[in-house]
Write an enzyme that holds these catalytic residues in place. Structure first.
Site, PDB file in Angstrom:
ATOM      1  N   HIS A   9       0.830  -1.155   0.021  1.00 28.36           N
ATOM      2  CA  HIS A   9       0.009  -0.031  -0.046  1.00 28.36           C
ATOM      3  C   HIS A   9       0.682   1.263  -0.184  1.00 28.36           C
ATOM      4  CE1 HIS A   9       1.077   0.852   4.173  1.00 28.36           C
ATOM      5  NE2 HIS A   9       0.632  -0.276   4.318  1.00 28.36           N
ATOM      6  N   GLU A  79      -1.684  -6.972   7.988  1.00 28.45           N
ATOM      7  CA  GLU A  79      -0.204  -6.776   8.485  1.00 28.45           C
ATOM      8  C   GLU A  79       0.124  -7.509   9.773  1.00 28.45           C
ATOM      9  OE1 GLU A  79       2.814  -6.813   7.875  1.00 28.45           O
ATOM     10  OE2 GLU A  79       3.376  -4.554   7.668  1.00 28.45           O
TER      11      GLU A  79
END
Length: 199
Positions: A9, A79
């Site tokens: 990202h 994550e």
């Protein structure tokens, strides 16, 4: 079979300052949105057979900005759960643990809803994602795209190569970049890494 594209990202306030951003749902910065848009030509030049994205907004927004449609949200792409180190920088952690290293030492325990993960636990999630990728590459034409997070994608790359999860330490991955995992003579390889569009 096609290749596996990894997209980290774009920049967030926390990634810019080096704060460990696991499950905290922070948005992209203006620069992060520009980084994502910059990847559009790299993605559009390939046929996308399947796309998977982390449920966190920084990944979902990146996927949207690079033009991915029909994406599958996959919780395994979250994550690393940094537990007690969520929101803290490596420099701050090393004030009390001078030799601390995420990929070998893991994290301090956190609250019950985010207790933290060991490198091996992150590796197990990566293996589950790779099983889904393998099925997608077998059953669709084109590349498979994953839009997710730096530390997780580094562990996933290690597992793609048949390495232990801790070897993800070898693959630094900047925000708003693309990696390409492929095969050569039937063996897994890294075909491209930290790719940004030409400036």
């Amino acid at each position: 079979m096609g290749d596996l594209f990894l997209v980290r990202h774009g920049e967030t306030e926390w990634s810019r300052s080096g704060r460990h951003t696991g499950w905290t749902d922070v948005p992209l910065t203006a620069k992060g949105r520009d980084e994502a848009r910059g990847l559009v030509p790299l993605i559009r030049s390939h046929r996308v057979g399947a796309a998977f994205v982390s449920p966190l907004q920084r990944a979902r927004e990146t996927a949207e900005l690079i033009g991915l449609t029909d994406v599958r949200i996959d919780v395994d792409l979250r994550e690393w759960d940094y537990g007690g180190y969520e929101g803290i920088t490596t420099v701050e952690i090393q004030r009390t643990r001078p030799d601390w290293f995420l990929f070998t030492d893991g994290v301090a325990p956190g609250p019950p809803d985010h207790p933290g993960e060991t490198p091996e636990q992150v590796g197990e999630r990566a293996d589950r994602v790779l099983a889904k990728v393998d099925a997608a590459l077998t059953n669709t034409e084109g590349v498979v795209v994953l839009v997710a997070h730096g530390h997780f994608l580094r562990v996933l790359t290690a597992r793609w190569l048949g390495l232990p999860a801790a070897k993800g330490a070898l693959f630094q991955l900047a925000t708003g970049t693309l990696g390409r995992l492929s095969t050569e003579h039937g063996r897994p390889v890294i075909a491209a890494w930290n790719v940004r569009p030409p400036s």
